[in-house]
Design an enzyme around this catalytic site. Structure first.
Site, PDB file in Angstrom:
ATOM      1  N   TYR A 278       3.137   0.749  -0.336  1.00 46.45           N
ATOM      2  CA  TYR A 278       4.567   0.748  -0.628  1.00 46.45           C
ATOM      3  C   TYR A 278       4.881   0.205  -2.027  1.00 46.45           C
ATOM      4  O   TYR A 278       6.044   0.090  -2.397  1.00 46.45           O
ATOM      5  CB  TYR A 278       5.319  -0.096   0.419  1.00 46.45           C
ATOM      6  CG  TYR A 278       5.530   0.620   1.730  1.00 46.45           C
ATOM      7  CD1 TYR A 278       4.453   0.905   2.570  1.00 46.45           C
ATOM      8  CD2 TYR A 278       6.804   1.011   2.142  1.00 46.45           C
ATOM      9  CE1 TYR A 278       4.647   1.549   3.776  1.00 46.45           C
ATOM     10  CE2 TYR A 278       7.000   1.651   3.353  1.00 46.45           C
ATOM     11  CZ  TYR A 278       5.910   1.919   4.167  1.00 46.45           C
ATOM     12  OH  TYR A 278       6.123   2.571   5.356  1.00 46.45           O
TER      13      TYR A 278
ATOM     14  N   LYS B 177      -9.013  -0.994   7.873  1.00 47.22           N
ATOM     15  CA  LYS B 177      -9.937   0.149   7.854  1.00 47.22           C
ATOM     16  C   LYS B 177     -11.052  -0.182   6.861  1.00 47.22           C
ATOM     17  O   LYS B 177     -11.176   0.431   5.799  1.00 47.22           O
ATOM     18  CB  LYS B 177      -9.135   1.407   7.456  1.00 47.22           C
ATOM     19  CG  LYS B 177      -9.878   2.716   7.589  1.00 47.22           C
ATOM     20  CD  LYS B 177      -9.997   3.229   9.008  1.00 47.22           C
ATOM     21  CE  LYS B 177     -10.816   4.508   9.035  1.00 47.22           C
ATOM     22  NZ  LYS B 177     -11.131   4.972  10.407  1.00 47.22           N
TER      23      LYS B 177
ATOM     24  N   ASP C 111      -7.555   2.993  13.711  1.00 52.80           N
ATOM     25  CA  ASP C 111      -7.599   4.115  14.658  1.00 52.80           C
ATOM     26  C   ASP C 111      -7.932   3.614  16.064  1.00 52.80           C
ATOM     27  O   ASP C 111      -7.322   4.029  17.056  1.00 52.80           O
ATOM     28  CB  ASP C 111      -8.562   5.222  14.181  1.00 52.80           C
ATOM     29  CG  ASP C 111      -9.891   4.705  13.655  1.00 52.80           C
ATOM     30  OD1 ASP C 111     -10.086   3.475  13.576  1.00 52.80           O
ATOM     31  OD2 ASP C 111     -10.752   5.544  13.305  1.00 52.80           O
TER      32      ASP C 111
ATOM     33  N   ASP D 242       3.609   0.023   9.473  1.00 55.29           N
ATOM     34  CA  ASP D 242       4.697   0.983   9.684  1.00 55.29           C
ATOM     35  C   ASP D 242       4.355   1.896  10.851  1.00 55.29           C
ATOM     36  O   ASP D 242       5.161   2.120  11.758  1.00 55.29           O
ATOM     37  CB  ASP D 242       4.910   1.806   8.406  1.00 55.29           C
ATOM     38  CG  ASP D 242       5.990   2.861   8.598  1.00 55.29           C
ATOM     39  OD1 ASP D 242       7.066   2.501   9.109  1.00 55.29           O
ATOM     40  OD2 ASP D 242       5.750   4.027   8.252  1.00 55.29           O
TER      41      ASP D 242
ATOM     42  N   ASP E 193       5.732   1.920  15.226  1.00 55.65           N
ATOM     43  CA  ASP E 193       6.425   3.004  15.948  1.00 55.65           C
ATOM     44  C   ASP E 193       5.723   3.265  17.285  1.00 55.65           C
ATOM     45  O   ASP E 193       6.372   3.503  18.308  1.00 55.65           O
ATOM     46  CB  ASP E 193       6.490   4.293  15.114  1.00 55.65           C
ATOM     47  CG  ASP E 193       7.784   4.385  14.298  1.00 55.65           C
ATOM     48  OD1 ASP E 193       8.368   3.334  13.958  1.00 55.65           O
ATOM     49  OD2 ASP E 193       8.233   5.524  14.008  1.00 55.65           O
TER      50      ASP E 193
HETATM   51  C1  IPM Z   1      10.550   1.104   8.776  1.00 63.80           C
HETATM   52  C2  IPM Z   1      10.935   2.398   8.125  1.00 63.80           C
HETATM   53  C3  IPM Z   1      10.859   2.232   6.608  1.00 63.80           C
HETATM   54  C4  IPM Z   1       9.422   1.866   6.275  1.00 63.80           C
HETATM   55  C5  IPM Z   1      11.349   3.443   5.811  1.00 63.80           C
HETATM   56  C6  IPM Z   1      12.748   3.846   6.204  1.00 63.80           C
HETATM   57  C7  IPM Z   1      11.241   3.213   4.339  1.00 63.80           C
HETATM   58  O1  IPM Z   1      10.139   3.440   8.577  1.00 63.80           O
HETATM   59  O2  IPM Z   1      11.274   0.118   8.577  1.00 63.80           O
HETATM   60  O3  IPM Z   1       9.551   1.082   9.483  1.00 63.80           O
HETATM   61  O4  IPM Z   1       8.590   2.762   6.094  1.00 63.80           O
HETATM   62  O5  IPM Z   1       9.138   0.681   6.185  1.00 63.80           O
HETATM   63 MN    MN Z   2       8.755   2.850  10.122  1.00 65.23          MN
END
Ligand code: IPM
Ligand code: MN
Length: 366
Positions: A146, A198, A231, A255, A259
């Protein structure tokens, strides 16, 4: 006299303002129940303002938030953020111009994302119960992939070259790992900290992570130092989520696995996070997006935003209020909601906020 906390509120785009409104209802109930004082200031940063101030929807032409505006936020005790993302603004402009800019400029170097299955919440993993899914992901939040370093040459030609540099600094890695050891210690769970990386492929970048992890780990003899390739971690998060206590990982992997974590805890409707600068101002947000198609419909689930508010209150040091809000969320998921999905909760957005606020006021637990 006790301190009055100053909280900056950025509702943002889409359903952001709606979920933040419910969080603020819960904050009021918690402040009354636990006896602390606060004041909020609203800021209109987001896609709407960007377009209104003449910003090009296709490429960044005016600042989404200016340096002076970011500086002004440093005067607050915390920032409460709704959502970033506007259907009329090209992807990347608001993410970089607002969310990432705040994380970077305020040096919020930790992204703290608890993965917790609340009672009564449907889990997509067969036979997993709330006691099986309860761990903490500590994501590095200001460097790695990032960092924005890299570039493009010969764009649009067959010879195009594009690089995106995964920038890791000893200082950045070390402060993140140290925070994770402290967070793992505070949890008093299994005393297990797993580095997710990794090392078999990223033999420079993640070797730095691994060595730093082992060195800092010597200062924490009571914590078991564990390692997973990313992984394999995805595999174990689905198969044996009960294995984990605290995970520490780089920005990009964090990130992605958060999710996955959000899904196994019941979805984006409940997943909360905090962008933490332990020495500065921290910012709390639901980790899902702005859900534009639900904007203004009173259908979106505010629990993720309410969970983020609980984290905010905890960071301010109001532990009792934070515990009370988390218990109230659990009471509502266990007894009141059909589903956590937008439009399927059996309640509106504002009704969910009312239910949690009432449970906070009464001190209800599941
Ligand atoms: C998160 C989001 C952000 C990230 C995006 C919107 C830049 O996906 O907060 O996880 O990748 O950090
Ligand atoms: Mn995210």
């Amino acid at each position: 006299m006790a301190k009055t906390y100053r909280i900056a509120v950025i509702g943002g785009d889409g359903t952001g303002p709606e979920v933040v409104r419910e969080g603020l209802k819960v904050l009021q109930a918690a402040a009354e129940a636990c006896g602390f004082a606060y004041e909020t200031t609203d800021f209109d940063y987001g896609g709407q303002r960007y377009l209104a101030s003449g910003g090009d929807p296709e490429k960044p032409t005016v600042p989404v938030i200016t340096d002076d505006e970011v500086r002004a936020l440093k005067a607050y005790d915390a920032i409460y953020l709704g959502a970033v993302g506007h259907p009329k603004v090209a992807p990347g402009i608001l993410e970089k111009g607002l969310l990432l800019k705040l994380r970077f400029d305020l040096d919020q170097y930790i992204n703290l994302r608890p993965v917790k299955l609340y009672p009564g919440v449907e889990c997509p993993l067969a036979d997993k119960k709330p006691e099986d899914i309860d761990f903490l992901i500590v994501r590095e939040n200001t460097e790695g992939l990032y960092s924005g370093m890299g570039g493009v040459q010969y764009k649009g030609t067959p010879h195009e070259v594009a690089t995106q540099i995964m920038c890791n600094t000893r200082r950045g890695v070390e402060r993140c790992i140290r925070y994770a050891f402290e967070a793992c210690t505070r949890r008093r769970d299994k005393g297990l900290l797993t580095l997710v990386a990794k090392t078999n492929v990223l033999t420079y970048a993640h070797d730095l992570w691994y060595r730093t992890f082992m060195e800092v780990g010597e200062e924490y003899p009571d914590i078991t130092k564990d390692y997973n390739h990313v992984d394999a971690c995805c595999m174990w998060m689905v198969k044996n989520p009960e294995y984990y206590d605290t995970i520490v990982t780089c920005n990009m992997f964090g990130d992605i696995i958060t999710d996955l974590g959000a899904m196994i805890q019941g979805g984006m409707g409940i997943a909360a996070g905090g962008n933490i600068n332990p020495e500065g101002v921290s910012m709390f947000e639901p980790i899902g997006g702005s859900a534009p198609k639900y904007t203004g419909q009173n259908k979106i689930n505010p629990l993720a935003a309410i969970g983020a508010l609980a984290m905010l209150v905890r960071e301010l040091g109001e532990e009792e209020a934070a515990d009370r809000i988390e218990a109230a969320i659990a009471y509502v998921t266990a007894t009141k909601l059909g589903s956590l999905a937008a439009g399927k909760m059996g309640c509106t957005t504002s009704e969910v906020g009312d239910l949690v606020a009432e449970a906070v006021a009464k001190g209800l637990k599941p």
